[in-house]
Design an enzyme around this catalytic site. Sequence first.
Site, short mmCIF file in Angstrom:
data_model
loop_
_atom_site.label_atom_id
_atom_site.label_comp_id
_atom_site.label_asym_id
_atom_site.label_seq_id
_atom_site.Cartn_x
_atom_site.Cartn_y
_atom_site.Cartn_z
N ASP A 418 0.87 -1.19 0.00
CA ASP A 418 0.00 0.00 0.00
C ASP A 418 0.89 1.22 0.00
OD1 ASP A 418 -2.16 2.01 0.75
OD2 ASP A 418 -3.32 0.16 0.93
N GLY A 444 4.58 1.59 -1.46
CA GLY A 444 4.85 1.94 -2.85
C GLY A 444 3.62 2.50 -3.53
N ASP A 445 3.72 2.61 -4.86
CA ASP A 445 2.65 3.20 -5.65
C ASP A 445 2.26 2.20 -6.73
OD1 ASP A 445 1.11 4.60 -7.41
OD2 ASP A 445 2.40 6.37 -7.50
N PHE A 446 0.99 1.74 -6.70
CA PHE A 446 0.61 0.69 -7.66
C PHE A 446 0.53 1.18 -9.10
CE2 PHE A 446 -3.94 1.13 -5.72
CZ PHE A 446 -4.18 2.31 -6.43
N ARG A 461 -11.54 -3.98 -3.42
CA ARG A 461 -12.12 -2.63 -3.39
C ARG A 461 -11.14 -1.58 -3.91
NH1 ARG A 461 -15.05 -2.40 2.42
NH2 ARG A 461 -13.03 -3.02 3.19
N HIS A 464 -12.82 -0.18 -8.15
CA HIS A 464 -13.98 0.71 -8.15
C HIS A 464 -13.60 2.15 -7.76
CE1 HIS A 464 -15.36 0.08 -3.66
NE2 HIS A 464 -14.11 0.49 -3.76
C1 LIG Z 1 -10.78 1.49 -0.63
S1 LIG Z 1 -9.26 1.15 0.14
C2 LIG Z 1 -9.25 -0.61 0.07
C3 LIG Z 1 -8.34 -1.23 1.09
C4 LIG Z 1 -8.41 -2.76 1.15
N1 LIG Z 1 -7.97 -3.38 -0.08
C5 LIG Z 1 -9.81 -3.22 1.56
O1 LIG Z 1 -10.53 -3.82 0.76
O2 LIG Z 1 -10.17 -2.96 2.73
C6 LIG Z 1 -8.14 1.65 -1.11
C7 LIG Z 1 -6.67 1.49 -0.76
O3 LIG Z 1 -5.90 1.91 -1.89
C8 LIG Z 1 -4.70 2.48 -1.39
N2 LIG Z 1 -4.09 3.29 -2.46
C9 LIG Z 1 -4.58 4.42 -3.02
N3 LIG Z 1 -3.72 4.88 -3.95
C10 LIG Z 1 -2.69 4.02 -3.98
C11 LIG Z 1 -1.48 3.94 -4.75
N4 LIG Z 1 -1.20 4.89 -5.67
N5 LIG Z 1 -0.63 2.92 -4.53
C12 LIG Z 1 -0.91 1.98 -3.60
N6 LIG Z 1 -2.03 1.99 -2.85
C13 LIG Z 1 -2.91 3.00 -3.04
C14 LIG Z 1 -5.19 3.30 -0.21
O4 LIG Z 1 -4.17 3.63 0.67
C15 LIG Z 1 -6.22 2.34 0.40
O5 LIG Z 1 -5.64 1.53 1.38
#
Ligand SMILES: C[S@@+](CC[C@H](N)C(=O)[O-])C[C@H]1O[C@@H](n2cnc3c(N)ncnc32)[C@H](O)[C@@H]1O
Length: 558
Positions: A418, A444-446, A461, A464
Site C-alpha cells: 500500500d 509503494g505506488d501501484f 475494493r 472501483h
Molecule cells: C478502498 S481502500 C481498500 C483497502 C483494502 N484493499 C480493503 O478492501 O479494505 C483503497 C486502498 O488503496 C490504497 N491506495 C490508493 N492509492 C494508492 C497507490 N497509488 N498505490 C498503492 N495503494 C494506493 C489506499 O491507501 C487504500 O488503502
Amino acid sequence: MEFTRSLSTGRLLAEILPDGTPAHVVAEIARHCRFVHGSVMVFPSGRPDAFFARLAAMGLTAASPQPSTVVRGRVARGYGIPEEDLPVQIVHATITGGDPDHGGEVEIFVCPPRSGERFERLMDDERRAGHETHFALHVSEPHLTERLWGLLTGPAGMTPDGGGFNPHEGPAGCTVLYFRAEGLIRPQGWPRRLELLVDGRHELLTTHLRSAESSRLAHTVPEPSADEDATRRMFEMLTGAWTTQALCAAAELGLPDHLGSQPATSAELALLTNADADLLHRVLRYLASLGVVRRDGERWELTRLGMTLRTGALRDVARLYGGIFYRSFGSLTHSVRTGENAFEHALGLPPFDYLNEHPEQARVFHGAMAAGSSWFSRVPEVIDFADVGTVVDVAGGHGDLLRHVLKAAPATRGVLFDQPATADAAREVFEKDGLLDRCEVVGGDFTEQVPRGGDIYLLSRILHDWDDEQCLKILANCRRAMTESARLVIIERPIPTDGTPSLAIAWDVHMAVNNIGGRERTDEEYRRLLRAAGFDLVGIAPLALDMAALTAVPTGGS
Ligand SMILES: C[S@@+](CC[C@H](N)C(=O)[O-])C[C@H]1O[C@@H](n2cnc3c(N)ncnc32)[C@H](O)[C@@H]1O
C-alpha cells in the site's frame, strides 16, 4: 425451482450462519437440520385444475392443498385484508428428479387473485420483492432450536419475522419461525428469508413473536404504494442527512459503547460524554424513533440495531459517512453539473492525498474499511488458499483481508502492499498480531509497480476507486509482476444487469463522489477491463452484502 434444486443444507447454512461459527457447532447444526424446500407465493387466475396442470408441465408433482394459517395471518395483518378474504392454500410439490435431501421440494402459497387496492398492493409487492419467498430448514432436535435462534438473531444479524403454530402440518402440528436479513442470496437474488420448522409446539415461539413485533416497530419502513402518503415519504428521504448526522453524533460521542455496557439516563450520558444534557436527550429521543436505542423508564438502552454502531463494528463507518464523506456529498450537484470530483471540490484535495495529509481521518477511513467488510472472513471459503505459497494484497489498506487469509491458510505467506504511510500503519497491526514473520509489508505506488513473486494477487475494493485508464495501469502492473500460473482475485460489488436490487447502485454514486473516476461495474465491464489488461475472467463467487470475488488468470495461462 432450479435454485431450490441447487441449494443444499450445507450451502444454506453457509449463507445464514454468522462468520466465525466454530466448525463443531456448524457440524452439529448440519446433523440435525435439513433444507426442505424453497417457497414462493403465487396468485394464479383461472381454474385450479389449470394451475395444477401448469405445475405438472413444469416437472412438479403437487400434493393436495392444505390451508395456510401462519402466512395467511401475516399477510392479512400486513396489508389490512380480512383473513376470510385471503383463502391461502399451501401446496407442496416435489421436483421431478430432485433429491429429497437437497431441496427436492417447492412450497407454493396459492392465493386466488381478488380485486381491490390492498390486494393489488399485495400482489405487486409479492411479485416485485417476494416478501413471502423463503427457504425452510427442518430442525429435528428441538433443543437445537434455541441455539440456532441465538446464532441467527445475534451474530448472524437476522431479524425475527413472524411465525406461528400450524396444527395442519405433521402429526403434532408444527412450530414455524421466520427470520429475515438484509441483502439477497446471489446470483439469483432471492431474499435472505429463512423458515425454521420444528415439530410440535415449541415454547420459543412466544419469545420469537415478541421480538418480531418489537423489531417490526423499530424498523417499519413504509413501502411505496398506491395509498402511501407520498409527502411523508419524501420528507423521510429528504431528512436522511439528519439521520446520518444523528448516527454520526452518537458514534463520535461513543453513546453505543457506553450503552453497550449498561443502560443510562440522558443526564448520566451527558456527564460521561461531556455533552449538553438537554440536546443530548432530544437526540436520543430521535435515535429511539430510528430504533437505535429504546427507552426503559428514565434509562436508555441499546437495541440490536444500535449495537452495530459500537467500536469494532460500524462506529468508524458512521464517523466517516457523517464526516468527510458527508462534506463531499454536499458537492454532488456541482459534480453532476461539471463532471468535477465532489470530494476534491469540497475538501481541496483528491481523496487519498487528503487522507495522507490527515492521519486521524485516515485512521477513521481504514477503521471503516475494516468494519464494513464482514464478508472478508468468507473469502477463504470461496477461494482456496491452502496450497498457495504467497498472496500479495495490492493496496490492502491495514491488511484486514490478508490477516483473514493468513489465518485460514497457515502455510501461506503474505505481502501487503500500500502507500508508504498506510503500509507503516499496517506493519504495526501485523506486528501486534504476531504475523510479521509470515508477512512482508511493502510501501509503494501501484501505478508504478507492485511486488513480484506472488501466486495470488488480491485487489480488494481497488478498481472501483478508479476510471478505466487508471485501472488498466494497475492491472498491467499486476500482470507484469505475475507469472503465467499466478491468479488475480478482484473483490468488488458488481452491478447486476437483471434488475436485482443491489447496494452497488448507491455505492456507484458514492464511488463517483469520493474517488476521482470511481465507479462500480457490471460483471461484463470487469471482463472487458481484464481482457484489455491481458487476463481472462474465469470465475465469480458471490460474497455477503452483494460483494463478489472475481478470479482472473493471465490470458493463455493456466
Ligand atoms: C478502498 S481502500 C481498500 C483497502 C483494502 N484493499 C480493503 O478492501 O479494505 C483503497 C486502498 O488503496 C490504497 N491506495 C490508493 N492509492 C494508492 C497507490 N497509488 N498505490 C498503492 N495503494 C494506493 C489506499 O491507501 C487504500 O488503502
